[in-house]
Design a protein around this motif. Structure first.
Motif, PDB file in Angstrom:
ATOM      1  N   SER A  25       0.797  -1.197  -0.068  1.00  0.00           N
ATOM      2  CA  SER A  25       0.161   0.034  -0.101  1.00  0.00           C
ATOM      3  C   SER A  25       0.763   1.268  -0.087  1.00  0.00           C
ATOM      4  O   SER A  25       1.722   1.293   0.745  1.00  0.00           O
ATOM      5  N   LEU A  27       1.597   5.277   0.634  1.00  0.00           N
ATOM      6  CA  LEU A  27       1.500   6.291   1.593  1.00  0.00           C
ATOM      7  C   LEU A  27       0.814   7.475   0.943  1.00  0.00           C
ATOM      8  O   LEU A  27       1.175   8.110   0.224  1.00  0.00           O
ATOM      9  N   ASN A  61      -4.725   5.470   4.669  1.00  0.00           N
ATOM     10  CA  ASN A  61      -3.715   4.598   5.535  1.00  0.00           C
ATOM     11  C   ASN A  61      -4.190   4.531   6.801  1.00  0.00           C
ATOM     12  O   ASN A  61      -3.974   3.218   7.203  1.00  0.00           O
ATOM     13  N   TRP A 246       0.453   4.096   8.170  1.00  0.00           N
ATOM     14  CA  TRP A 246       1.107   3.258   6.924  1.00  0.00           C
ATOM     15  C   TRP A 246       2.365   2.340   7.526  1.00  0.00           C
ATOM     16  O   TRP A 246       2.239   1.064   7.347  1.00  0.00           O
TER      17      TRP A 246
END
Ligand SMILES: *Cc1c(COP(=O)(O)O)cnc(C)c1O
Length: 388
Positions: A25, A27, A61, A246
């Protein structure tokens, strides 16, 4: 939830991919989000449309981190905070009114205790405490004004264990909101919602991050309660930063392997200390000598990474033990890769009288070890030379 599912959730819970189809993923460092037009903006603010508006409310996040912890704890919903204390303060402040009453274990995290005794009374919210080893006194403290039953298990720093099933039954019988600080156990070792907790709070700063880098906190649990907590927090501003969210979400991917190793090392340290001539006693939930060993076995998968013991010779011996430590860190944090030792009587709890310290299980010689991930023989050798 089986262990396989738990680990898969910890690794695979993820926000939607972008057009780049990244595997990890990204940020989202952005304070705000843009709207297509006035109508979309209107619908978003009235919550007819669910979407990100501003990162004090939600951010991709933080949503990933919250979704993940909800799956790991078996919770309906959650909200992420800048610190564990922000989670505890904001969650309780959102739910309590002037005149309400809390029943809490006396052995709770130091700042939680300060919040209950020094700050909540400013808003006419009072707290009665029970001794963790006398749970049969809990019901006598409950009044018509009592709204919250608060506890943490295992406790800091004395590593006492509370029977969560019993707390769940008491809370249910008296219609109280049971709030459990699950920081020492992590959702991997213990899931308080299974035993009747309505809300679970965490300092994500500890084993969730696990590497001593960032502060964070989270509250998960009943959807109706989280809704109140969300509305309070979105307006008062204790939210977790996207960067920390995150990082914490990535850390959770390795929670199981890290905590397994922490527990293995901690048990070895506890067994070593139990046989040491300069040690009066050792407390670790998965040592048979722990007063609540059976309860720990019932509600925890493993014993965690915190070991408490009493060095012979009281406060001076505790201080000189700390001064002789070479490898381990003297630090206020815990749940780090690095082993950390503290001596509460001469440091964090030095302002309390000896009587008050004993009430929360802190004798003069008590040492708390947060066992890390080093080669455990190096940790044991360091503790051994410092005990001589
Ligand atoms: C550290 C800790 C807290 C507070 O968390 P912060 O992230 O430091 O604000 C609360 N409860 C327990 C049990 C803790 O160990």
């Amino acid at each position: 939830m089986s262990k396989d599912n738990f680990e898969t959730s910890a690794i695979r819970t993820q926000i939607e991919h972008t057009q780049f189809l990244e595997n990890s993923s990204p940020l989202y460092l952005t304070s705000g989000f843009v709207f297509e037009n006035a109508e979309e903006m209107r619908a978003s603010f009235t919550e007819e449309k669910e979407r990100n508006i501003y990162s004090r409310f939600t951010n991709p996040n933080t949503s990933e981190f919250v979704d993940k912890v909800c799956k790991m704890e078996g919770a309906e919903d959650g909200f992420a905070f800048a610190t564990g204390m922000a989670a505890i303060f904001s969650s309780l402040a959102a739910l309590l009114n002037s005149g309400d009453h809390i029943v809490s274990a006396r052995s709770v995290f130091g700042s939680t205790h300060v919040l209950f005794t020094n700050y909540f009374p400013k808003w006419n919210i009072t707290t009665s405490y029970f001794n963790v080893n006398e749970p049969d006194t809990i019901e006598s403290l409950i009044t018509p004004k009592t709204k919250i039953l608060f506890a943490e298990s295992p406790t800091n720093p004395a590593v006492d264990v509370l029977d969560l099933e019993l707390l769940g039954k008491i809370a249910n019988k008296h219609n109280l909101i049971l709030v459990v600080d699950n920081c020492f156990a992590t959702p991997y070792l213990q899931q308080p919602i299974k035993f009747g907790a309505d809300l679970v709070v965490h300092s994500a700063t500890k084993l969730m991050d696990g590497q001593g880098r960032v502060l964070g906190g989270i509250t998960v649990g009943r959807k109706d309660l989280i809704r109140e907590i969300y509305l309070f927090s979105r307006n008062t501003g204790p939210s977790l930063s996207p960067f920390n969210a995150w990082l914490l979400s990535k850390s959770l991917e390795t929670l199981v392997v890290r905590v397994d190793k922490h527990c293995e090392n901690a048990l070895k340290v506890a067994e070593f200390l139990e046989n040491h001539e300069n040690v009066n006693w050792v407390k670790y939930p998965f040592l048979k000598s722990h007063p609540q060993y059976q309860v720990a076995k019932k509600q925890m998968k493993k014993g965690g990474n915190i070991v408490a013991f009493e060095v012979k010779g009281g406060i001076e011996a505790g201080r000189s033990f700390l001064n002789s430590i070479k490898l381990c860190s003297l630090s206020a944090n815990l749940g780090d890769t690095k082993t950390i030792v503290t001596h509460p009587a001469s440091t964090t709890h030095s302002k309390l009288s000896e009587e008050d310290r004993l009430e929360v299980g802190i004798s003069d010689g008590l040492v708390r070890v947060s066992v890390g991930l080093e080669d455990v023989s190096d940790v044991i050798n360091d503790l051994n030379q410092a005990l001589q």
